[in-house]
Design an enzyme around this catalytic site. Structure first.
Site: not given
Length: 287
Positions: A231-232
């Site tokens: 999620d980055a």
């Protein structure tokens, strides 16, 4: 629709790049129909998207990439991607049990909003097969065991299907499984994910319930490319909506789902239009 070539590039900023590239196109009787450029002053990097018509272009399309590499890529230390608007992207959708993003993607596809093909929908559950059948799209299921002992086998089968279907990019429409490094490396900056914008706060189950308990005043959604760091990856699209103390957890969930499907579809639209250029862990989104 006339066939066009689309060139996305970035390189160290220096004088003459726009002039050289546009001269190459016009000298070879190409008609430029789009040009957008941006300079990152902090890193001194030049970014550009340029599109031109091919019907009178003197260089055969199969030779254009070779010309650009020889004439400009080496000279300007240029990284580029070349696309053609009459070669449609092929999008695979991965889903689990939530249908809101899937329905929105398929509705836009059926309405003709996107110049894209969807050869398959892949899931780890049978729950949404009925949705795929409504839109007449093949639906494939591979269940991952709780201990993940068959994860490698499942992903190998999925990647084989993606290869057979000639998939060019993947959309995770609330797919609740971790994508491994092997698939990410096979589709670098070509796997699009969606999640709520509470991260890194409110991690885990029921984030909207956690947010309600904390009395948050805005909720949001983020769509990004998938990278090895969970999620980055480079953010493509985000949006928020204000809420008040009158909301309850259920209304937050409904508003959150609306945001998720809208934000995801905006990101998919930009990807299909070849208007996203990734650099380090950021995106340049051309207008």
């Amino acid at each position: 629709m006339r066939p066009t070539a689309i060139l996305l590039l970035h390189c160290p900023d220096q004088p003459g790049i726009i002039s050289e590239v546009t001269k190459f196109i016009t000298d070879n009787q190409g008609n430029i129909v789009y040009l957008d450029q941006y300079v990152d002053r902090q890193d001194s990097v030049f970014f550009m998207r340029i599109e031109w018509e091919l019907d009178k272009f003197l260089i055969p399309r199969e030779k254009i990439e070779e010309y650009i590499t020889t004439l400009y890529a080496q000279r300007y230390q240029m990284t580029f991607n070349l696309y053609f608007n009459d070669i449609r992207p092929r999008m695979a959708i991965f889903v689990s049990k939530m249908s809101h993003c899937l329905y929105d993607l398929l509705a836009r596809y059926k309405a003709g909003e996107w110049d894209v093909d969807i050869p398959c929908i892949i899931s780890n559950h049978e729950d949404l097969r009925y949705v795929a059948e409504q839109f007449d799209i093949p639906y494939y299921v591979w269940s991952v065991k709780k201990d993940h002992s068959n994860k490698e086998e499942v992903e190998a089968a999925e990647m084989q299907l993606l290869k057979e279907k000639k998939v060019t990019f993947i959309v995770l429409a609330r797919y609740m499984q971790i994508i491994t490094d092997k698939m990410i490396e096979a589709y670098p900056h070509h796997i699009i994910n969606i999640h709520h914008s509470f991260l890194p706060a409110f991690v885990g189950a029921k984030p909207y319930h956690q947010a309600w308990e904390r009395g948050v005043k805005i909720i949001g959604a983020t769509s990004h490319y998938v990278t090895n760091e969970l999620d980055a990856g480079p953010i493509i699209e985000q949006d928020v909506v204000r809420i008040t103390h009158k909301e309850d957890p259920d209304s937050l969930v409904l508003k959150g789902r609306d945001l998720e499907k809208i934000v995801l579809s905006r990101a998919v639209t930009k990807h299909i239009q070849r208007k996203i250029l990734t650099y380090h862990n950021k995106t340049i989104i051309f207008s």
